[in-house]
Design an enzyme around this catalytic site. Sequence first.
Site, mmCIF file in Angstrom:
data_model
loop_
_atom_site.group_PDB
_atom_site.id
_atom_site.type_symbol
_atom_site.label_atom_id
_atom_site.label_comp_id
_atom_site.label_asym_id
_atom_site.label_seq_id
_atom_site.Cartn_x
_atom_site.Cartn_y
_atom_site.Cartn_z
ATOM 1 N N ASP A 236 -7.684 10.878 2.171
ATOM 2 C CA ASP A 236 -7.672 10.916 0.701
ATOM 3 C C ASP A 236 -9.305 11.193 0.348
ATOM 4 O O ASP A 236 -9.916 10.933 1.155
ATOM 5 C CB ASP A 236 -7.084 9.758 0.063
ATOM 6 C CG ASP A 236 -8.107 8.485 0.251
ATOM 7 O OD1 ASP A 236 -8.805 8.060 -0.726
ATOM 8 O OD2 ASP A 236 -7.866 8.189 1.418
ATOM 9 N N ASN B 220 -10.244 0.834 7.420
ATOM 10 C CA ASN B 220 -11.428 0.530 7.993
ATOM 11 C C ASN B 220 -11.680 0.394 9.374
ATOM 12 O O ASN B 220 -12.800 0.284 9.797
ATOM 13 C CB ASN B 220 -12.015 -0.867 7.162
ATOM 14 C CG ASN B 220 -12.185 -0.657 5.620
ATOM 15 O OD1 ASN B 220 -12.057 0.662 5.138
ATOM 16 N ND2 ASN B 220 -12.509 -1.824 5.184
ATOM 17 N N ASN C 58 -14.586 5.040 4.110
ATOM 18 C CA ASN C 58 -14.426 3.927 5.227
ATOM 19 C C ASN C 58 -13.752 4.175 6.516
ATOM 20 O O ASN C 58 -14.085 3.976 7.662
ATOM 21 C CB ASN C 58 -14.428 2.503 4.725
ATOM 22 C CG ASN C 58 -15.342 2.180 3.915
ATOM 23 O OD1 ASN C 58 -16.463 2.298 3.974
ATOM 24 N ND2 ASN C 58 -15.021 1.309 2.906
ATOM 25 N N HIS D 208 -4.550 6.221 -1.615
ATOM 26 C CA HIS D 208 -5.327 5.854 -0.353
ATOM 27 C C HIS D 208 -4.395 6.274 0.642
ATOM 28 O O HIS D 208 -4.912 6.388 1.798
ATOM 29 C CB HIS D 208 -5.639 4.442 -0.393
ATOM 30 C CG HIS D 208 -6.995 4.239 0.324
ATOM 31 N ND1 HIS D 208 -8.177 5.136 0.404
ATOM 32 C CD2 HIS D 208 -7.433 3.100 1.283
ATOM 33 C CE1 HIS D 208 -9.080 4.749 1.179
ATOM 34 N NE2 HIS D 208 -8.717 3.630 1.491
ATOM 35 N N TYR E 118 0.933 -1.280 0.103
ATOM 36 C CA TYR E 118 0.076 -0.129 -0.005
ATOM 37 C C TYR E 118 0.906 1.246 0.018
ATOM 38 O O TYR E 118 0.246 2.344 -0.111
ATOM 39 C CB TYR E 118 -0.921 0.069 1.229
ATOM 40 C CG TYR E 118 -1.916 -1.169 1.075
ATOM 41 C CD1 TYR E 118 -2.933 -1.128 0.261
ATOM 42 C CD2 TYR E 118 -1.672 -2.149 2.111
ATOM 43 C CE1 TYR E 118 -3.638 -2.313 0.286
ATOM 44 C CE2 TYR E 118 -2.616 -3.300 2.076
ATOM 45 C CZ TYR E 118 -3.614 -3.187 1.338
ATOM 46 O OH TYR E 118 -4.592 -4.320 1.286
#
Length: 187
Positions: A91, A66, A112, A20, A15
């Site tokens: 973001d 999340n 989320n 994100h 990631y």
Amino acid sequence: MKHLIVGLGNPGDEYAATRHNIGFMVADRLADDAGATWTTARYGDVCSFRIKNQEVTLLKPSTFMNLSGNAVRYWMDKEKITVNNLLVIVDDLALPFGAIRLKERGSDAGHNGLKHIASTLGTDAYPRLRFGIGNDFPRGCQVDYVLGRFNLDERQRLGVRLGVAADAVRSEVLEGISRAMCNYNNK
């Protein structure tokens, strides 16, 4: 006065440097600018520093996006910080790449991470900085876009925009959300 600044993102190399994770990138910029060193602690990587007379705890949650509310609540309790002195960096697909929007409160707008924070804290009345990542993706490809890496043009402009976001955070800490909004929204 103490502040908790939370840059949202997902942990892990897969990631890193994705759209994100722009919250992590702004947090890293703030830490670098302050000469602060990250340490791994409960629920994430943290560092502390001062912006003039204000104490700042900077957090990059390790809970995945999340479940960000768990890390936020833990560090707010640990540092005895109220929601007024919380700032979440996130973001935003609805904003063009690099656009900055500070808000005093608001809905999760389908994000989320913000949704879990509001659910965990029992309120959406906390300041946030939204960093635009644009929405240049074909219909049905939102997840791939958000979890994708910046294109060449975006990478070339990213450093400057991260600097503006870091300046906006420092303004919020020193002058409050209203003044920071006036100074940095649409900049």
